[in-house]
Write an enzyme that holds these catalytic residues in place. Sequence first.
Site, PDB file in Angstrom:
ATOM      1  N   ARG A   1      43.766  38.021  48.349  1.00  0.00           N
ATOM      2  CA  ARG A   1      42.792  39.081  48.096  1.00  0.00           C
ATOM      3  C   ARG A   1      41.645  39.123  49.101  1.00  0.00           C
ATOM      4  O   ARG A   1      40.531  39.509  48.769  1.00  0.00           O
ATOM      5  CB  ARG A   1      42.245  38.977  46.668  1.00  0.00           C
ATOM      6  CG  ARG A   1      43.322  39.092  45.595  1.00  0.00           C
ATOM      7  CD  ARG A   1      44.085  40.407  45.680  1.00  0.00           C
ATOM      8  NE  ARG A   1      45.200  40.411  44.730  1.00  0.00           N
ATOM      9  CZ  ARG A   1      46.451  40.078  45.037  1.00  0.00           C
ATOM     10  NH1 ARG A   1      46.774  39.738  46.286  1.00  0.00           N
ATOM     11  NH2 ARG A   1      47.393  40.100  44.132  1.00  0.00           N
TER      12      ARG A   1
ATOM     13  N   GLU B   1      36.830  40.289  41.915  1.00  0.00           N
ATOM     14  CA  GLU B   1      37.798  40.974  42.762  1.00  0.00           C
ATOM     15  C   GLU B   1      37.357  42.414  42.991  1.00  0.00           C
ATOM     16  O   GLU B   1      37.531  42.960  44.073  1.00  0.00           O
ATOM     17  CB  GLU B   1      39.193  40.946  42.134  1.00  0.00           C
ATOM     18  CG  GLU B   1      40.263  41.608  42.981  1.00  0.00           C
ATOM     19  CD  GLU B   1      41.670  41.390  42.463  1.00  0.00           C
ATOM     20  OE1 GLU B   1      42.475  42.334  42.539  1.00  0.00           O
ATOM     21  OE2 GLU B   1      41.965  40.286  41.986  1.00  0.00           O
TER      22      GLU B   1
ATOM     23  N   SER C   1      41.951  44.925  38.263  1.00  0.00           N
ATOM     24  CA  SER C   1      41.677  43.514  38.015  1.00  0.00           C
ATOM     25  C   SER C   1      40.237  43.192  38.397  1.00  0.00           C
ATOM     26  O   SER C   1      39.819  43.442  39.525  1.00  0.00           O
ATOM     27  CB  SER C   1      42.635  42.630  38.816  1.00  0.00           C
ATOM     28  OG  SER C   1      43.966  42.807  38.372  1.00  0.00           O
TER      29      SER C   1
END
Length: 309
Positions: A176, A295, A225
């Site tokens: 990520r 995130e 998310s």
Amino acid sequence: MTSPNLRLIDRLPAVRGRYTENAPLAGVTWFRVGGPADVAFRPADPDDLAAFLKAKPADVAVTVIGVASNLLVRDGGVAGVVIRLGRHFAAIERDETGLICGAGALDVNVSEAARRFELTGLEFLSGIPGTIGGALRMNAGAYGREIKDVLRWAEAITPQGEIKRLAPEEMGLSYRKSQVPTDWIFLRAALRAEPGNPAEIQARMDEIRSARSQSQPIRSRTGGSTFKNPPGEKAWQLIDAAGCRGLRMGAAQVSEQHCNFLINTGDATAGDLEALGEKVRRRVLAHSGIELEWEIKRIGRPQSEEAAS
């Protein structure tokens, strides 16, 4: 010396695209919250974007957003210029080893194009809301694959208006995140795909969509998310174990369906959502000793800063 009374939009260079002053952003975010951009800019094409970057005043901040599926815009809005890449940055073409995709192309449209071209390997993109530019910035992934697994090269434009072609190994792609400078703007990417059976490709995409609809609150006002999975752990499990499933703050709520999703149940503010996320982080830390990392990208000014400016 710049006059303190000169509006930002009057200090910006002439462009072929479009400027919008005090541009609302809440309506383009999946959360449906947040304040306006001081100025929004939709460049006509890459040359227009390059000319803008070369000529803009050095003190003017630039922020790039895609479809804002994994973004929280704070209530005080975003200072400087917010750039959104339009249709001239969304082309999808086939070449000898896969697809060339504009940074503004939706991930799901890329997976659909691959299916039409009878190419396999990009089905996972049908489960990722957002654009290719965002996927490159955060090495997006789902259902067992990440962008780094299929990336051949990416092109980005620097703050000086120079276009750079980057090999995957130059981008520092990991879970990520990427190490590409945050002020570089992605323009397009080449993705690897292989010839495949159209029926099997469609079946895999249907499987991913079904799994996503069953496990995630995709029909809610959400931002995807919320927290990254810590090494060896699942964020949702840590949140659930800390007693946060269904936790509310005003109209902001931790999803009952998937507790690594925050949702706006009605008239939540960005401040409500961010405060709820921070409360979840504190509870998880107290329960497990693990500090969750956001995130969702959070940008802009809190409401109090906007009011004071």
